[in-house]
Write an enzyme that holds these catalytic residues in place. Structure first.
Site, PDB file in Angstrom:
ATOM      1  N   ARG A  60      29.356  15.760 -15.228  1.00 30.37           N
ATOM      2  CA  ARG A  60      29.173  14.462 -15.890  1.00 30.37           C
ATOM      3  C   ARG A  60      28.591  14.573 -17.293  1.00 30.37           C
ATOM      4  NH1 ARG A  60      26.787  10.730 -11.295  1.00 30.37           N
ATOM      5  NH2 ARG A  60      25.203  12.299 -11.585  1.00 30.37           N
ATOM      6  N   LYS A 167      31.467  26.040   0.574  1.00 35.41           N
ATOM      7  CA  LYS A 167      30.607  25.636   1.677  1.00 35.41           C
ATOM      8  C   LYS A 167      29.486  24.743   1.141  1.00 35.41           C
ATOM      9  CE  LYS A 167      27.084  28.172   2.898  1.00 35.41           C
ATOM     10  NZ  LYS A 167      25.890  28.516   2.120  1.00 35.41           N
ATOM     11  N   HIS A 197      32.427  33.328   1.221  1.00 37.72           N
ATOM     12  CA  HIS A 197      32.472  34.513   0.368  1.00 37.72           C
ATOM     13  C   HIS A 197      32.191  35.816   1.134  1.00 37.72           C
ATOM     14  CE1 HIS A 197      28.071  34.089  -0.064  1.00 37.72           C
ATOM     15  NE2 HIS A 197      28.056  35.328  -0.529  1.00 37.72           N
ATOM     16  N   LYS A 201      33.857  40.045   0.861  1.00 30.11           N
ATOM     17  CA  LYS A 201      33.079  41.267   0.557  1.00 30.11           C
ATOM     18  C   LYS A 201      33.888  42.481   1.001  1.00 30.11           C
ATOM     19  CE  LYS A 201      28.501  39.152   0.950  1.00 30.11           C
ATOM     20  NZ  LYS A 201      27.751  39.412  -0.263  1.00 30.11           N
ATOM     21  N   GLU A 235      17.092  38.298   3.469  1.00 29.92           N
ATOM     22  CA  GLU A 235      16.950  38.138   2.013  1.00 29.92           C
ATOM     23  C   GLU A 235      15.478  38.180   1.677  1.00 29.92           C
ATOM     24  OE1 GLU A 235      20.061  35.439   0.096  1.00 29.92           O
ATOM     25  OE2 GLU A 235      19.548  34.404   1.943  1.00 29.92           O
ATOM     26  N   ASP A 254      23.100  27.293   6.733  1.00 30.99           N
ATOM     27  CA  ASP A 254      23.373  27.939   5.445  1.00 30.99           C
ATOM     28  C   ASP A 254      24.046  29.297   5.641  1.00 30.99           C
ATOM     29  OD1 ASP A 254      23.069  28.046   2.557  1.00 30.99           O
ATOM     30  OD2 ASP A 254      21.529  29.570   2.864  1.00 30.99           O
ATOM     31  N   HIS A 259      28.957  32.285   7.262  1.00 32.86           N
ATOM     32  CA  HIS A 259      29.051  33.710   6.979  1.00 32.86           C
ATOM     33  C   HIS A 259      28.909  34.606   8.219  1.00 32.86           C
ATOM     34  CE1 HIS A 259      28.768  32.191   3.025  1.00 32.86           C
ATOM     35  NE2 HIS A 259      27.462  32.204   2.885  1.00 32.86           N
ATOM     36  N   LYS A 359      15.031  33.968   4.911  1.00 35.56           N
ATOM     37  CA  LYS A 359      14.549  34.116   3.535  1.00 35.56           C
ATOM     38  C   LYS A 359      13.166  34.763   3.598  1.00 35.56           C
ATOM     39  CE  LYS A 359      17.783  31.416   1.506  1.00 35.56           C
ATOM     40  NZ  LYS A 359      18.843  32.019   0.709  1.00 35.56           N
TER      41      LYS A 359
HETATM   42  C1  BG6 Z   1      24.970  31.496   0.266  1.00 37.65           C
HETATM   43  C2  BG6 Z   1      23.748  30.778   0.761  1.00 37.65           C
HETATM   44  O1  BG6 Z   1      26.116  30.978   0.880  1.00 37.65           O
HETATM   45  O2  BG6 Z   1      24.860  32.875   0.574  1.00 37.65           O
HETATM   46  C3  BG6 Z   1      22.498  31.372   0.106  1.00 37.65           C
HETATM   47  O3  BG6 Z   1      23.837  29.397   0.455  1.00 37.65           O
HETATM   48  C4  BG6 Z   1      22.442  32.852   0.331  1.00 37.65           C
HETATM   49  O4  BG6 Z   1      21.315  30.750   0.604  1.00 37.65           O
HETATM   50  C5  BG6 Z   1      23.759  33.504  -0.057  1.00 37.65           C
HETATM   51  O5  BG6 Z   1      21.391  33.366  -0.480  1.00 37.65           O
HETATM   52  C6  BG6 Z   1      23.779  34.953   0.343  1.00 37.65           C
HETATM   53  O6  BG6 Z   1      24.900  35.579  -0.203  1.00 37.65           O
HETATM   54  P1  BG6 Z   1      24.882  37.123  -0.584  1.00 37.65           P
HETATM   55  O7  BG6 Z   1      26.291  37.391  -1.018  1.00 37.65           O
HETATM   56  O8  BG6 Z   1      23.867  37.290  -1.664  1.00 37.65           O
HETATM   57  O9  BG6 Z   1      24.505  37.821   0.668  1.00 37.65           O
END
Ligand code: BG6
Length: 509
Positions: A60, A167, A197, A201, A235, A254, A259, A359
């Site tokens: 926007r 997503k 994604h 990988k 993470e 998430d 994933h 996290k």
């Molecule tokens: C995303 C999540 O889809 O994937 C994030 O929303 C997460 O919270 C991320 O950090 C992790 O992706 P990668 O490729 O860094 O493992």
């Protein structure tokens, strides 16, 4: 039957990406800056982007093309992974980068976009890839706007229009179905690319090669030889300014809904008869549908929610989740989620799949650990009890140190039959010595080429929600005493207890 597509080479060996335009909705967002533009730039660097590829960013905020180019240049310099930034190439790339300000609820915006896309049509052949990277609440207006303006169908003969959907795909089963209905009112299923994604990988794709190109592992890949499987996606970062989004989402939705269930499906699916989008996706979908949906009683013992409190990592004092910006001081959000799943089919009946993600864990690591059964008879135990207690383990390291290791017991040099675990290691870095493309490079190229093998399908999304929603509903209906783990640790004690009930222990990655 392979999906008819003149550009498709199902092994993706000799791929031709046709000329096209790309329209990114959410052009100012984090994903665009960190992943999408750097990936497109990198594809240009590799000469994989068609020369006539025009990229339009939309959000926007009013901004000139040049201002947008400047912002994206900065982002690309900052976020380009493992590759050099080439000034001359950027200049060339940026000439095809445009910015179209506009509100996704305003029909006039789509008319303006139409004019801009038409101006590029001779070069792009009228092909357009729309990328929904906005807040999810804008997906529906965007798709409806595209449909109402007739932008969902190409004017030129054979021109295609595709939509990539980021997503989260819905926040529960009903909203995922609703979003799908909206998408399919404008785009047929074959043109809807739901991105996950993790499937892009290299290491996740390599699971398919490892399992289905080698004769020695697959015969062991079942309940007779495998004791249990652990999937960890840890993470070390916190919520990094995404507190408001994350507070609503939480780790289960998430990471696990998308994933990690996809990773699990890749590990556990049956071999597909041929390597082409429909067959591969059918097998993934079948596996996801075979995951047992937890009963009310199982939800209490098979799932664990956690939230980090403050902690110390190295020399840094880290705040708890509830102290992060945008997060309410009594948030019930799960920043850690763990679950035990079972796959109800002949291959996997009775084998626990443990998944955990969180996290603010001690480090960033994603891996899959396949724990094999112990030898049937411990002939080396009599005078050395416990020395065969660490059975064979296959570790597939998704990131950051990509590779595969097989652990087995070996005789310690010297007198006596003393055993100790050793490891056979394959590492991407030393074996190939080339840079691996990022998931977004692979997936963007796939979408332009019309290859949906690594994209999820609606039946897969729904099957995942069917598994995850009961957990999410159960967690929501219970009050959690949070925080229950310190930043910088491996999650709450309940997660260890979940495995201990079956005599298992989380591996320390
Ligand atoms: C995303 C999540 O889809 O994937 C994030 O929303 C997460 O919270 C991320 O950090 C992790 O992706 P990668 O490729 O860094 O493992």
């Amino acid at each position: 039957m392979a999906e008819a597509n003149p550009f498709l080479d199902s092994l993706r060996l000799e791929r031709r990406v046709p000329p096209c335009a790309i329209v990114i909705f959410g052009a100012n967002g984090d994903l665009t800056k960190r992943k999408l533009i750097p990936a497109l730039y990198r594809l240009a660097f590799e000469r994989k982007l068609p020369p006539a590829c025009a990229i339009f960013g939309n959000s926007r905020t009013p901004m000139s093309d040049d201002d947008y180019r400047g912002k994206m240049k900065e982002a690309t310099q900052q976020f380009l992974e493992d590759s050099p930034f080439d000034e001359a190439l950027w200049e060339q790339f940026a000439r095809n980068l445009y910015y179209v300000a506009g509100d996704l609820k305003d029909p006039a915006f789509y008319q303006q976009l139409k004019v801009q896309l038409a101006a590029q049509e001779t070069a792009t052949g009228g092909n357009v890839l729309f990328y929904l990277s906005t807040q999810p609440s804008h997906y529906e207006p965007a798709v409806e706007g595209l449909g109402a303006a007739g932008l969902n169908v190409g004017g030129l003969p054979k021109a295609w229009r595709r939509v990539v959907v980021e997503k989260p795909f819905g926040h529960d089963l009903a909203s995922a179905r609703e979003l799908n209905k909206v998408l399919q009112s404008a785009f047929p299923e074959r043109d809807v690319y739901r991105i996950d994604h993790y499937l892009g990988k290299e290491t996740v794709q390599n699971v398919l090669a490892f399992r289905f190109a080698n004769g020695i592992f697959e015969p062991l890949w079942n309940r007779r030889y495998i004791n249990h499987i652990q999937i960890t996606a840890a993470e070390s970062i916190g919520v990094e300014g995404r507190g408001a989004y994350y507070q609503e989402s939480g780790a289960l939705k998430d990471m696990i809904q998308n994933h990690l269930l996809q990773v699990m499906a890749t590990i556990a699916m049956e071999p597909s008869a041929v390597f082409e989008p429909t067959s591969v996706r059918d097998e993934r979908a079948k596996l996801l549908r075979s995951i047992r949906i937890h009963s009310e009683a199982e939800l209490a013992t098979h799932t664990v929610a956690g939230q980090y409190g403050s902690g110390r990592v190295g020399n840094a004092d880290l705040p708890g989740f509830r102290q992060e910006p945008g997060v309410s001081p009594d948030a019930q959000t799960d920043t850690f989620a763990a679950a035990t799943f079972f796959v109800d089919n002949w291959r996997w009946a009775g084998v626990p799949f443990y998944i955990r993600t969180g996290k603010r864990m001690p480090k960033r690591v994603t891996d899959i650990a396949i724990h094999f059964n112990a030898a049937p008879l411990s002939i080396f135990e009599r005078d050395a009890p416990g020395q065969t207690a660490r059975p064979n383990l296959l570790i597939i390291r998704i990131q950051p140190e990509e590779g595969i290791s097989l652990r087995f017991l070996s005789k310690n040099p010297g007198g006596g039959m003393r055993l100790r675990p050793v490891s056979m290691d394959f590492s991407y870095g030393s074996s190939f010595g080339v840079r691996t493309p990022t998931a977004y490079e692979t997936l963007l190229e796939d979408a332009m080429a019309g290859d949906a093998t690594l994209y999820t399908r609606q039946d897969m999304v729904e099957a995942s929600w069917q598994v995850v929603q009961p957990i999410s509903d159960y967690w929501r209906s219970h009050y959690h005493v949070f925080p229950n783990y310190e930043a910088g640790t491996w999650g709450p004690q309940a997660s260890d207890e979940m495995l201990a009930r079956r005599g298992h222990v989380w591996r320390v990655p």
